[in-house]
Motif scaffolding. Structure first.
Motif, PDB file in Angstrom:
ATOM      1  N   ARG A 294      -6.994 -10.004   4.188  1.00 29.15           N
ATOM      2  CA  ARG A 294      -5.712  -9.491   4.651  1.00 29.15           C
ATOM      3  C   ARG A 294      -4.596 -10.517   4.634  1.00 29.15           C
ATOM      4  O   ARG A 294      -4.799 -11.676   4.963  1.00 29.15           O
ATOM      5  CB  ARG A 294      -5.874  -8.937   6.073  1.00 29.15           C
ATOM      6  N   LEU A 295      -3.434 -10.032   4.274  1.00 27.92           N
ATOM      7  CA  LEU A 295      -2.227 -10.846   4.350  1.00 27.92           C
ATOM      8  C   LEU A 295      -1.943 -11.066   5.843  1.00 27.92           C
ATOM      9  O   LEU A 295      -2.238 -10.207   6.660  1.00 27.92           O
ATOM     10  CB  LEU A 295      -1.081 -10.081   3.704  1.00 27.92           C
ATOM     11  N   PRO A 296      -1.368 -12.220   6.191  1.00 25.09           N
ATOM     12  CA  PRO A 296      -0.951 -12.386   7.583  1.00 25.09           C
ATOM     13  C   PRO A 296       0.016 -11.271   7.950  1.00 25.09           C
ATOM     14  O   PRO A 296       0.718 -10.773   7.083  1.00 25.09           O
ATOM     15  CB  PRO A 296      -0.234 -13.741   7.570  1.00 25.09           C
TER      16      PRO A 296
ATOM     17  N   ALA B 265       9.402  -8.076  -0.269  1.00 27.48           N
ATOM     18  CA  ALA B 265       8.484  -8.770  -1.172  1.00 27.48           C
ATOM     19  C   ALA B 265       7.172  -8.007  -1.285  1.00 27.48           C
ATOM     20  O   ALA B 265       6.626  -7.828  -2.379  1.00 27.48           O
ATOM     21  CB  ALA B 265       8.234 -10.186  -0.659  1.00 27.48           C
ATOM     22  N   ILE B 266       6.667  -7.536  -0.140  1.00 24.56           N
ATOM     23  CA  ILE B 266       5.407  -6.790  -0.145  1.00 24.56           C
ATOM     24  C   ILE B 266       5.544  -5.518  -0.977  1.00 24.56           C
ATOM     25  O   ILE B 266       4.671  -5.196  -1.781  1.00 24.56           O
ATOM     26  CB  ILE B 266       4.983  -6.459   1.298  1.00 24.56           C
ATOM     27  N   ARG B 267       6.649  -4.795  -0.813  1.00 27.41           N
ATOM     28  CA  ARG B 267       6.881  -3.563  -1.597  1.00 27.41           C
ATOM     29  C   ARG B 267       6.790  -3.856  -3.093  1.00 27.41           C
ATOM     30  O   ARG B 267       6.155  -3.144  -3.844  1.00 27.41           O
ATOM     31  CB  ARG B 267       8.255  -2.984  -1.290  1.00 27.41           C
ATOM     32  N   LYS B 268       7.450  -4.950  -3.476  1.00 29.44           N
ATOM     33  CA  LYS B 268       7.502  -5.286  -4.898  1.00 29.44           C
ATOM     34  C   LYS B 268       6.117  -5.618  -5.436  1.00 29.44           C
ATOM     35  O   LYS B 268       5.713  -5.134  -6.495  1.00 29.44           O
ATOM     36  CB  LYS B 268       8.443  -6.475  -5.105  1.00 29.44           C
ATOM     37  N   LEU B 269       5.387  -6.429  -4.684  1.00 29.70           N
ATOM     38  CA  LEU B 269       4.042  -6.811  -5.111  1.00 29.70           C
ATOM     39  C   LEU B 269       3.117  -5.597  -5.070  1.00 29.70           C
ATOM     40  O   LEU B 269       2.198  -5.468  -5.877  1.00 29.70           O
ATOM     41  CB  LEU B 269       3.503  -7.926  -4.213  1.00 29.70           C
ATOM     42  N   GLU B 270       3.390  -4.710  -4.136  1.00 26.23           N
ATOM     43  CA  GLU B 270       2.602  -3.490  -4.009  1.00 26.23           C
ATOM     44  C   GLU B 270       2.817  -2.617  -5.245  1.00 26.23           C
ATOM     45  O   GLU B 270       1.887  -2.025  -5.776  1.00 26.23           O
ATOM     46  CB  GLU B 270       3.042  -2.736  -2.758  1.00 26.23           C
ATOM     47  N   PHE B 271       4.059  -2.586  -5.692  1.00 28.66           N
ATOM     48  CA  PHE B 271       4.412  -1.803  -6.876  1.00 28.66           C
ATOM     49  C   PHE B 271       3.581  -2.249  -8.067  1.00 28.66           C
ATOM     50  O   PHE B 271       3.153  -1.437  -8.873  1.00 28.66           O
ATOM     51  CB  PHE B 271       5.897  -1.966  -7.182  1.00 28.66           C
ATOM     52  N   TYR B 272       3.335  -3.541  -8.149  1.00 23.52           N
ATOM     53  CA  TYR B 272       2.557  -4.077  -9.264  1.00 23.52           C
ATOM     54  C   TYR B 272       1.055  -4.030  -9.012  1.00 23.52           C
ATOM     55  O   TYR B 272       0.268  -4.561  -9.777  1.00 23.52           O
ATOM     56  CB  TYR B 272       2.985  -5.509  -9.567  1.00 23.52           C
ATOM     57  N   GLY B 273       0.671  -3.426  -7.892  1.00 24.97           N
ATOM     58  CA  GLY B 273      -0.752  -3.272  -7.618  1.00 24.97           C
ATOM     59  C   GLY B 273      -1.410  -4.529  -7.100  1.00 24.97           C
ATOM     60  O   GLY B 273      -2.631  -4.613  -7.027  1.00 24.97           O
ATOM     61  N   ILE B 274      -0.612  -5.532  -6.754  1.00 22.96           N
ATOM     62  CA  ILE B 274      -1.188  -6.791  -6.292  1.00 22.96           C
ATOM     63  C   ILE B 274      -1.523  -6.723  -4.804  1.00 22.96           C
ATOM     64  O   ILE B 274      -2.504  -7.279  -4.357  1.00 22.96           O
ATOM     65  CB  ILE B 274      -0.209  -7.949  -6.574  1.00 22.96           C
ATOM     66  N   LEU B 275      -0.710  -6.011  -4.057  1.00 22.31           N
ATOM     67  CA  LEU B 275      -0.987  -5.822  -2.628  1.00 22.31           C
ATOM     68  C   LEU B 275      -1.184  -4.337  -2.323  1.00 22.31           C
ATOM     69  O   LEU B 275      -0.804  -3.466  -3.107  1.00 22.31           O
ATOM     70  CB  LEU B 275       0.163  -6.374  -1.781  1.00 22.31           C
ATOM     71  N   LYS B 276      -1.774  -4.075  -1.183  1.00 20.83           N
ATOM     72  CA  LYS B 276      -1.980  -2.694  -0.747  1.00 20.83           C
ATOM     73  C   LYS B 276      -1.831  -2.651   0.768  1.00 20.83           C
ATOM     74  O   LYS B 276      -2.603  -3.276   1.480  1.00 20.83           O
ATOM     75  CB  LYS B 276      -3.381  -2.240  -1.154  1.00 20.83           C
ATOM     76  N   THR B 277      -0.807  -1.970   1.275  1.00 20.40           N
ATOM     77  CA  THR B 277      -0.613  -1.972   2.722  1.00 20.40           C
ATOM     78  C   THR B 277      -1.209  -0.729   3.354  1.00 20.40           C
ATOM     79  O   THR B 277      -1.059   0.380   2.851  1.00 20.40           O
ATOM     80  CB  THR B 277       0.884  -2.049   3.108  1.00 20.40           C
ATOM     81  N   VAL B 278      -1.903  -0.935   4.457  1.00 20.79           N
ATOM     82  CA  VAL B 278      -2.493   0.160   5.216  1.00 20.79           C
ATOM     83  C   VAL B 278      -1.739   0.272   6.539  1.00 20.79           C
ATOM     84  O   VAL B 278      -1.713  -0.698   7.300  1.00 20.79           O
ATOM     85  CB  VAL B 278      -3.985  -0.092   5.503  1.00 20.79           C
ATOM     86  N   PRO B 279      -1.100   1.416   6.792  1.00 23.98           N
ATOM     87  CA  PRO B 279      -0.297   1.571   8.012  1.00 23.98           C
ATOM     88  C   PRO B 279      -1.077   1.227   9.278  1.00 23.98           C
ATOM     89  O   PRO B 279      -2.254   1.560   9.388  1.00 23.98           O
ATOM     90  CB  PRO B 279       0.077   3.057   7.997  1.00 23.98           C
ATOM     91  N   GLN B 280      -0.405   0.571  10.164  1.00 20.54           N
ATOM     92  CA  GLN B 280      -0.984   0.205  11.457  1.00 20.54           C
ATOM     93  C   GLN B 280      -2.261  -0.615  11.342  1.00 20.54           C
ATOM     94  O   GLN B 280      -3.031  -0.702  12.280  1.00 20.54           O
ATOM     95  CB  GLN B 280      -1.255   1.446  12.304  1.00 20.54           C
TER      96      GLN B 280
END
Lengths: 237, 237
Positions: free
Chosen positions: B35-37, B56-71
């Motif tokens: 997990r990212l901090p 920054a997270i949105r952008k990296l997420e767009f490229y499939g590098i990150l994935k955010t899980v709510p809460q």
DNA sequence: TTCAATAAATTGGTTAACCAAAATTATGGA
DNA sequence: TCCATAATTTTGGTTAACCAATTTATTGAA
């Protein structure tokens, strides 16, 4: 029983706004070349917070559809309304893609990439590709899966092609490829050794400047993946 | 005199953060899969506001590098660190692209797209392509430039190819193509009439299901654009 | 009447506080 | 000691207020 359940509305607020902006364009309330209403007005009219409006603008901006100028306004790109309509509809559902299309497109990009790489590679490129190949070999020897190292080899070839757009497109589809690899467990020990030999052959062609050869070997190399995708499709259908 | 000026730092806060996140990964403080901090900690540590971190997270997420899980948290994608390093470096400079690469890649995508379209088109696809062709013709008769209508014809073919990824990639490079068209004024009356004939020929091949033919005609059709790009390059160099 | 100087309003950019869901810790009964 | 439950903390999501640059409107002197 089950058919009574509806698909959950996973559409984010941002996607909803993108859809609404499209409607503004479709109904000619918003024409190509002129300014988007200010963020505040848009947020107010669409009944959402400004943050979401900004999110939508960022996304459309990323696709080159909008262009924001600080302290001035957001402009609709020079791109015509006709094309815009078609574009925006797809931006929303762009994220998900099917396996077959993915593999098919990958083959197209990679065969051409290999060909160009063979024609344009510098000694530095060759060194980089070799390095990636060695890294892959070491992972295989350790018995690891080495999906990333595999892909890295391919990305280095894309880099050697000197075609920045082709490389960018490769980068865009790479995460999806990796996910599918992991999901379907394409790789085992036997495959890895064959893959390594293929990679060696491709590198050899690139070193020799044999464009046609590199393209051909690359196509054969990816053929297994294509076949695998076909079998998966057949299994599902 | 002039050499004393420095290039203005047009790097946005978001790009700076992307760069720093890469450093976190490079220095193994952040490994693939974990997990990212939390956004707050990151913002605090990097000395910026949470909004920028989220960008920054949105952008990296767009490229499939990150994935955010709510809460819950933001996960670093399954993609390996090796590949990650290479990827992130390029995400930052991904936006700009050179004309030659753009045209070259377009030819690759379009020739294959036309081939697949000829093989897979439905009657509905043909109707759509025809409609786009008529729209283009009408603009040309009026004496308008019709850049968008031109591109729309090509996009409809991409749609008929039934390859969603190929179409998506076409959509991604389309805005850039249009900008270059406008910038270099590729089109005049004479060209437009020739383009129309080419389009007719391509459509005919697609209707007849002649994949090889469609691909060939498309390549010749785009050859003019390629030649033009070469001459522009020669002029600059 | 004209136009420059200035004040007000508008713009996107940024920040900080608040919200609800989820994860974690503390609590207490068996 | 163990485990279910409740309180607390932590998480990303969201909102509203503030900032500085820009644009527009106002004003007043030439």
């Amino acid at each position: 029983m089950l058919e009574h359940f509806h698909e959950i509305s996973s559409e984010t607020p941002v996607d909803k706004i993108i859809r609404q902006i499209r409607d503004l364009i479709t109904s000619s309330q918003l024409n190509s070349g002129d300014r988007l209403p200010p963020e505040r007005k848009l947020a107010d009219r669409l009944g959402v917070s400004r943050t979401h409006v900004r999110g939508a603008i960022r996304k459309l901006e990323f696709y080159g559809i909008l262009k924001t100028v600080p302290q001035s306004g957001t402009l609709v790109s020079g791109i015509g309304i006709t094309a815009l309509e078609g574009l925006i509809t797809d931006v929303i559902k762009l994220e998900k893609s099917d396996f077959t299309s993915l593999v098919e497109t990958r083959v197209i990009l990679e065969t051409h990439g290999a060909k160009l790489a063979a024609q344009r590679r510098t000694p530095e490129d060759i060194a980089e590709i070799k390095k990636a190949l060695v890294a892959y070999e070491q992972q295989v020897i350790k018995g690891n899966s080495a999906v990333e190292e595999d892909l890295m080899f391919h990305l280095k070839i894309a880099e050697a092609s000197k075609n920045t757009v082709l490389k960018s497109l490769m980068l865009i589809i790479t995460p999806d490829i990796i996910n599918n690899f992991i999901q379907f467990k394409v790789c085992d020990d036997q495959t890895n050794k064959e893959v390594f030999k293929d990679h060696q052959a491709i590198l050899q062609c690139i070193i020799e400047g044999d464009g046609a050869g590199a393209s051909k070997v690359m196509e054969e190399h990816l053929k297994d993946v294509v076949d695998f995708s076909q079998s998966v499709i057949a299994l599902i259908t």
